[in-house]
Write a protein that holds these residues in place. Structure first.
Motif, mmCIF file in Angstrom:
data_model
loop_
_atom_site.group_PDB
_atom_site.id
_atom_site.type_symbol
_atom_site.label_atom_id
_atom_site.label_comp_id
_atom_site.label_asym_id
_atom_site.label_seq_id
_atom_site.Cartn_x
_atom_site.Cartn_y
_atom_site.Cartn_z
ATOM 1 N N SER A 8 -12.291 24.681 59.742
ATOM 2 C CA SER A 8 -13.138 23.605 59.203
ATOM 3 C C SER A 8 -13.621 23.933 57.799
ATOM 4 O O SER A 8 -13.814 23.042 56.985
ATOM 5 N N VAL A 9 -13.806 25.218 57.476
ATOM 6 C CA VAL A 9 -14.222 25.593 56.128
ATOM 7 C C VAL A 9 -13.077 25.380 55.143
ATOM 8 O O VAL A 9 -13.268 24.916 54.032
ATOM 9 N N ASN A 10 -11.855 25.695 55.546
ATOM 10 C CA ASN A 10 -10.712 25.588 54.646
ATOM 11 C C ASN A 10 -10.151 24.176 54.569
ATOM 12 O O ASN A 10 -9.402 23.872 53.653
ATOM 13 N N ARG A 11 -10.477 23.315 55.526
ATOM 14 C CA ARG A 11 -9.958 21.950 55.510
ATOM 15 C C ARG A 11 -10.604 21.172 54.377
ATOM 16 O O ARG A 11 -11.811 21.252 54.165
ATOM 17 N N PRO A 12 -9.806 20.415 53.623
ATOM 18 C CA PRO A 12 -10.387 19.639 52.527
ATOM 19 C C PRO A 12 -11.412 18.624 53.039
ATOM 20 O O PRO A 12 -11.217 18.027 54.085
ATOM 21 N N PHE A 13 -12.479 18.466 52.294
ATOM 22 C CA PHE A 13 -13.475 17.443 52.600
ATOM 23 C C PHE A 13 -13.355 16.354 51.545
ATOM 24 O O PHE A 13 -13.979 16.404 50.504
ATOM 25 N N ILE A 14 -12.470 15.402 51.793
ATOM 26 C CA ILE A 14 -12.289 14.247 50.918
ATOM 27 C C ILE A 14 -12.385 13.020 51.818
ATOM 28 O O ILE A 14 -11.412 12.629 52.463
ATOM 29 N N PRO A 15 -13.567 12.422 51.909
ATOM 30 C CA PRO A 15 -13.815 11.355 52.876
ATOM 31 C C PRO A 15 -12.895 10.144 52.775
ATOM 32 O O PRO A 15 -12.688 9.445 53.756
ATOM 33 N N LEU A 16 -12.315 9.868 51.627
ATOM 34 C CA LEU A 16 -11.531 8.644 51.472
ATOM 35 C C LEU A 16 -10.026 8.845 51.632
ATOM 36 O O LEU A 16 -9.258 7.900 51.471
ATOM 37 N N ASP A 17 -9.602 10.057 51.941
ATOM 38 C CA ASP A 17 -8.167 10.342 52.039
ATOM 39 C C ASP A 17 -7.420 9.423 53.006
ATOM 40 O O ASP A 17 -6.401 8.864 52.657
ATOM 41 N N ASP A 18 -7.911 9.286 54.206
ATOM 42 C CA ASP A 18 -7.177 8.566 55.248
ATOM 43 C C ASP A 18 -7.762 7.183 55.527
ATOM 44 O O ASP A 18 -7.702 6.708 56.666
ATOM 45 N N ARG A 19 -8.276 6.523 54.536
ATOM 46 C CA ARG A 19 -8.895 5.207 54.713
ATOM 47 C C ARG A 19 -7.926 4.092 54.356
ATOM 48 O O ARG A 19 -6.939 4.293 53.662
ATOM 49 N N SER A 20 -8.271 2.891 54.796
ATOM 50 C CA SER A 20 -7.426 1.725 54.529
ATOM 51 C C SER A 20 -7.499 1.329 53.057
ATOM 52 O O SER A 20 -8.403 1.738 52.326
ATOM 53 N N LEU A 21 -6.544 0.496 52.653
ATOM 54 C CA LEU A 21 -6.521 0.010 51.273
ATOM 55 C C LEU A 21 -7.788 -0.769 50.940
ATOM 56 O O LEU A 21 -8.326 -0.646 49.837
ATOM 57 N N ALA A 22 -8.293 -1.539 51.898
ATOM 58 C CA ALA A 22 -9.521 -2.312 51.668
ATOM 59 C C ALA A 22 -10.713 -1.389 51.421
ATOM 60 O O ALA A 22 -11.532 -1.646 50.532
ATOM 61 N N VAL A 23 -10.807 -0.322 52.187
ATOM 62 C CA VAL A 23 -11.905 0.637 52.008
ATOM 63 C C VAL A 23 -11.773 1.327 50.649
ATOM 64 O O VAL A 23 -12.760 1.507 49.932
ATOM 65 N N LYS A 24 -10.540 1.682 50.283
ATOM 66 C CA LYS A 24 -10.334 2.329 48.988
ATOM 67 C C LYS A 24 -10.656 1.377 47.836
ATOM 68 O O LYS A 24 -11.236 1.786 46.830
ATOM 69 N N ALA A 25 -10.302 0.101 47.973
ATOM 70 C CA ALA A 25 -10.627 -0.886 46.929
ATOM 71 C C ALA A 25 -12.140 -1.031 46.792
ATOM 72 O O ALA A 25 -12.669 -1.087 45.678
ATOM 73 N N ALA A 26 -12.835 -1.072 47.922
ATOM 74 C CA ALA A 26 -14.301 -1.148 47.885
ATOM 75 C C ALA A 26 -14.885 0.107 47.246
ATOM 76 O O ALA A 26 -15.867 0.035 46.494
ATOM 77 N N ALA A 27 -14.268 1.257 47.516
ATOM 78 C CA ALA A 27 -14.739 2.513 46.931
ATOM 79 C C ALA A 27 -14.564 2.512 45.410
ATOM 80 O O ALA A 27 -15.420 3.023 44.684
ATOM 81 N N VAL A 28 -13.475 1.927 44.926
ATOM 82 C CA VAL A 28 -13.264 1.839 43.471
ATOM 83 C C VAL A 28 -14.369 0.991 42.850
ATOM 84 O O VAL A 28 -14.963 1.366 41.831
ATOM 85 N N ILE A 29 -14.680 -0.133 43.477
ATOM 86 C CA ILE A 29 -15.752 -1.005 42.966
ATOM 87 C C ILE A 29 -17.087 -0.264 42.983
ATOM 88 O O ILE A 29 -17.841 -0.284 42.006
ATOM 89 N N LEU A 30 -17.375 0.414 44.088
ATOM 90 C CA LEU A 30 -18.618 1.187 44.197
ATOM 91 C C LEU A 30 -18.643 2.318 43.163
ATOM 92 O O LEU A 30 -19.671 2.570 42.525
ATOM 93 N N GLY A 31 -17.508 2.975 42.976
ATOM 94 C CA GLY A 31 -17.431 4.069 42.011
ATOM 95 C C GLY A 31 -17.657 3.617 40.579
ATOM 96 O O GLY A 31 -18.349 4.285 39.806
ATOM 97 N N THR A 32 -17.082 2.464 40.208
ATOM 98 C CA THR A 32 -17.297 1.971 38.840
ATOM 99 C C THR A 32 -18.760 1.567 38.651
ATOM 100 O O THR A 32 -19.312 1.757 37.567
ATOM 101 N N ALA A 33 -19.382 1.058 39.714
ATOM 102 C CA ALA A 33 -20.811 0.718 39.628
ATOM 103 C C ALA A 33 -21.654 1.984 39.479
ATOM 104 O O ALA A 33 -22.599 2.018 38.679
ATOM 105 N N LEU A 34 -21.306 3.032 40.221
ATOM 106 C CA LEU A 34 -22.015 4.305 40.105
ATOM 107 C C LEU A 34 -21.881 4.875 38.695
ATOM 108 O O LEU A 34 -22.850 5.359 38.112
#
Length: 190
Positions: A8-34
């Motif tokens: 668990s320590v060596n496993r990458p912690f990237i929450p958006l890796d295995d998400r749907s395209l819709a979730v990733k698109a929402a993340a891009v919008i949220l990221g640009t707002a941030l």
């Protein structure tokens, strides 16, 4: 440590890796707002202001992964180029991509990609010291590219004095804060 703990320590912690395209698109919008919000936190300096942009860029890289992180930062830069007020001080427009801050702006997607790539190799919130080094590498990339661009405009000595050295302490502090935030988030997700 047990094998499960080590894994668990060596496993990458990237929450958006295995998400749907819709979730990733929402993340891009949220990221640009941030990123736009981080640009509003500004300490005016000449020729380049201090903002929280590099903190946001490196966090986006670490949390989104190298591809989606770089894409999100590039989308934010496209918003700025289109004239939206998303840069430091609520600025926008193409002029910023040729002025003294251009090198820093062009470095942002590279910094997000670098931090995301390192996070994918375990330099993440599960390993705070390595997360700090990854964040510092992202900040360093921004200062190197930004300083090089600025040197072409005002000379190397002035670029170092006004565009790099004053930002080193901030880079250290933002890297430490970013690593702490990643560590806290990775603990919550576990």
């Amino acid at each position: 440590m047990t094998r499960t703990t080590i894994a668990s320590v060596n496993r990458p912690f990237i929450p958006l890796d295995d998400r749907s395209l819709a979730v990733k698109a929402a993340a891009v919008i949220l990221g640009t707002a941030l990123l736009a919000l981080s640009s509003l936190v500004e300490v005016p300096m000449v020729p380049v202001p201090v903002t929280l942009q590099t903190l946001a860029v490196t966090l986006i890289g670490a949390l989104y992964g190298w591809r989606l992180g770089a894409l999100t930062v590039a989308a934010w830069l496209a918003e700025a180029a289109a004239g939206l007020p998303v840069l430091a001080g609520g600025a926008g427009g193409l002029a910023h991509f040729a002025g003294p801050t251009a090198g820093y702006l062009f470095a942002f997607p590279l910094a997000a990609a670098l931090v995301g790539w390192l996070a994918g190799r375990g330099w993440n919130g599960r390993r705070p010291v390595l997360a700090f080094v990854a964040m510092l590498a992202g900040n360093g990339a921004c200062l190197a590219f930004g300083g090089a661009w600025l040197a072409a405009l005002i000379g190397a000595e002035k670029a170092l004095a006004f565009g790099v050295l004053p930002f080193l302490v901030g880079a250290l502090l933002k890297s430490a804060l970013g690593a702490c935030l990643l560590s806290l988030l990775s603990r919550r997700v576990r």
